[in-house]
Scaffold this active site. Sequence first.
Site, mmCIF file in Angstrom:
data_model
loop_
_atom_site.group_PDB
_atom_site.id
_atom_site.type_symbol
_atom_site.label_atom_id
_atom_site.label_comp_id
_atom_site.label_asym_id
_atom_site.label_seq_id
_atom_site.Cartn_x
_atom_site.Cartn_y
_atom_site.Cartn_z
ATOM 1 N N GLU A 1 44.936 35.113 28.813
ATOM 2 C CA GLU A 1 43.480 34.665 28.052
ATOM 3 C C GLU A 1 43.090 36.772 28.038
ATOM 4 O O GLU A 1 42.805 36.805 27.119
ATOM 5 C CB GLU A 1 43.300 34.839 30.023
ATOM 6 C CG GLU A 1 43.079 33.036 29.425
ATOM 7 C CD GLU A 1 44.077 32.440 30.735
ATOM 8 O OE1 GLU A 1 45.003 33.212 30.742
ATOM 9 O OE2 GLU A 1 43.913 31.367 31.000
ATOM 10 N N GLY A 6 44.239 27.911 30.401
ATOM 11 C CA GLY A 6 43.824 26.384 30.421
ATOM 12 C C GLY A 6 44.952 25.368 31.369
ATOM 13 O O GLY A 6 45.086 24.171 31.995
ATOM 14 N N GLU A 51 47.216 25.878 33.355
ATOM 15 C CA GLU A 51 46.098 25.799 35.056
ATOM 16 C C GLU A 51 46.666 24.049 35.117
ATOM 17 O O GLU A 51 46.319 24.268 36.587
ATOM 18 C CB GLU A 51 44.486 26.515 34.726
ATOM 19 C CG GLU A 51 45.213 27.738 34.720
ATOM 20 C CD GLU A 51 43.811 28.868 34.242
ATOM 21 O OE1 GLU A 51 43.275 28.056 33.308
ATOM 22 O OE2 GLU A 51 43.424 29.350 35.162
ATOM 23 N N ALA A 103 42.262 26.616 27.601
ATOM 24 C CA ALA A 103 40.422 26.181 27.328
ATOM 25 C C ALA A 103 40.131 26.097 25.783
ATOM 26 O O ALA A 103 40.996 27.192 24.963
ATOM 27 C CB ALA A 103 39.449 26.661 27.995
HETATM 28 C C1 HXC Z 1 40.826 25.865 20.087
HETATM 29 C C2 HXC Z 1 43.002 25.942 19.381
HETATM 30 C C3 HXC Z 1 43.309 26.487 20.470
HETATM 31 C C4 HXC Z 1 42.105 26.686 21.985
HETATM 32 C C5 HXC Z 1 44.681 26.298 19.656
HETATM 33 N N1 HXC Z 1 44.047 26.225 18.495
HETATM 34 N N2 HXC Z 1 44.543 26.898 20.680
HETATM 35 N N3 HXC Z 1 41.658 26.004 19.567
HETATM 36 N N4 HXC Z 1 41.225 26.751 21.344
HETATM 37 N N5 HXC Z 1 42.594 27.341 22.978
HETATM 38 C C6 HXC Z 1 44.084 25.412 17.171
HETATM 39 C C7 HXC Z 1 43.993 26.783 16.225
HETATM 40 O O1 HXC Z 1 42.294 27.535 16.068
HETATM 41 C C8 HXC Z 1 44.290 25.172 14.863
HETATM 42 O O2 HXC Z 1 42.997 25.495 14.844
HETATM 43 C C9 HXC Z 1 45.112 24.157 15.204
HETATM 44 O O3 HXC Z 1 44.836 24.133 16.989
HETATM 45 C C10 HXC Z 1 46.941 24.804 15.088
HETATM 46 O O4 HXC Z 1 46.663 25.768 16.083
HETATM 47 P P1 HXC Z 1 47.874 27.688 15.799
HETATM 48 O O5 HXC Z 1 47.313 28.786 15.855
HETATM 49 O O6 HXC Z 1 47.080 27.174 13.920
HETATM 50 O O7 HXC Z 1 48.967 26.984 15.241
HETATM 51 P P2 HXC Z 1 50.768 28.184 15.669
HETATM 52 O O8 HXC Z 1 50.132 29.060 14.913
HETATM 53 O O9 HXC Z 1 51.315 27.507 15.553
HETATM 54 O O10 HXC Z 1 50.388 28.755 17.552
HETATM 55 C C11 HXC Z 1 50.414 28.239 18.533
HETATM 56 C C12 HXC Z 1 49.650 29.054 19.181
HETATM 57 C C13 HXC Z 1 47.710 29.572 19.201
HETATM 58 C C14 HXC Z 1 50.761 30.353 19.748
HETATM 59 C C15 HXC Z 1 49.705 28.395 20.785
HETATM 60 O O11 HXC Z 1 47.477 28.369 18.840
HETATM 61 C C16 HXC Z 1 47.102 30.247 20.459
HETATM 62 O O12 HXC Z 1 47.395 31.607 20.545
HETATM 63 N N6 HXC Z 1 46.681 29.498 21.278
HETATM 64 C C17 HXC Z 1 45.922 30.096 21.793
HETATM 65 C C18 HXC Z 1 46.241 29.879 22.677
HETATM 66 C C19 HXC Z 1 45.510 31.113 24.591
HETATM 67 O O13 HXC Z 1 44.893 31.943 24.113
HETATM 68 N N7 HXC Z 1 45.030 30.138 25.422
HETATM 69 C C20 HXC Z 1 44.013 30.790 26.325
HETATM 70 C C21 HXC Z 1 42.822 30.009 26.314
HETATM 71 S S1 HXC Z 1 41.456 30.986 27.279
HETATM 72 P P3 HXC Z 1 42.595 25.307 12.611
HETATM 73 O O14 HXC Z 1 41.864 24.095 12.986
HETATM 74 O O15 HXC Z 1 41.476 26.624 13.156
HETATM 75 O O16 HXC Z 1 43.538 26.016 11.773
HETATM 76 C C22 HXC Z 1 41.516 30.390 28.625
HETATM 77 C C23 HXC Z 1 41.055 29.920 30.048
HETATM 78 C C24 HXC Z 1 41.010 29.290 31.332
HETATM 79 O O17 HXC Z 1 42.242 29.034 28.109
HETATM 80 C C25 HXC Z 1 39.302 29.206 31.601
HETATM 81 C C26 HXC Z 1 38.263 29.061 31.341
HETATM 82 C C27 HXC Z 1 38.270 28.069 31.239
#
Ligand code: HXC
Length: 256
Positions: A130, A107, A110, A64
């Site tokens: 998460e 998400g 999911e 998400a």
């Molecule tokens: C918003 C995101 C994002 C996310 C990545 N980006 N994941 N933006 N929401 N979930 C954005 C980053 O901010 C960045 O943009 C760009 O995408 C590239 O990501 P990087 O982090 O620079 O890439 P990398 O270093 O290769 O790492 C990849 C990654 C990491 C390991 C996937 O991005 C990551 O950990 N993302 C979050 C994963 C996560 O926690 N997902 C769960 C979300 S909560 P900018 O512009 O900032 O450089 C969830 C709950 C669902 O899903 C249920 C409720 C709705």
Amino acid sequence: MPETILTARTDRVLTITLNRPEALNALSSTMMREVVEAVTTADADPGIGAVVITGSERAFAAGADIKEMVGLGLADVLEQDLAAAWQALDLIRTPLVAAVAGYALGGGCELAMLCDVLVAAEDARFGQPEITLATIPGIGGSQRLTRAIGKAKAMDLVLTGRMMDAAEAERSGLVSRVVPADQLAEVAAEVAATIASMSRPVTHLAKAAVNRAFETPLSEGVRFERTAFHATFALEDRVEGMRAFTEKRPPAFRHR
Ligand code: HXC
């Protein structure tokens, strides 16, 4: 015109490509609305027999959209019923094929689990991270992952936030096929086309019967299956399917 997805139609298959590459396909509320609308519209179209949902080479979806959620409080998420609209995919009768390359996190994992057949590229990585954000899955991850891979693995992933590679995901029963990345689109399209070549109402019954296994005790599930099995005998496609077999020719289903 949708802003966050691309759609393409080939014969009886709709392919939806998540298209926010700059954010690794983070599932924004706009993307949620657009995916749900595209899938719901396809489900109502008798000309479509299967839907493929895919992302980019780097990410199916990295979860998400954290940037959208960061400022929200409890009153906001209750008011918006955050993430609830994804539930609409539970009501979709058409088989959904997830073609996953790269990250399928939170998400994203999911959404893949809301699909019926999961095909993964060798570089796919699944996880429910998460917990690292001090929250928990919110689109069914704690439930569907546990049903798919069992409590031991689900607890490991949900509590540590670690990622699982495609080989572990296949071993664990989360995905049904793992293929080289450059063959992912082709294999997913083939799976979808195969499903779409069957009688559409029968694919709906088959999907409903398998899904019933997650909702009911065995005896009720078996009873549901038998009723659905009997119901196929009212379809001309069932007559055609069996007749074609006995006549040693391919079936010409009407409802496909
Ligand atoms: C918003 C995101 C994002 C996310 C990545 N980006 N994941 N933006 N929401 N979930 C954005 C980053 O901010 C960045 O943009 C760009 O995408 C590239 O990501 P990087 O982090 O620079 O890439 P990398 O270093 O290769 O790492 C990849 C990654 C990491 C390991 C996937 O991005 C990551 O950990 N993302 C979050 C994963 C996560 O926690 N997902 C769960 C979300 S909560 P900018 O512009 O900032 O450089 C969830 C709950 C669902 O899903 C249920 C409720 C709705």
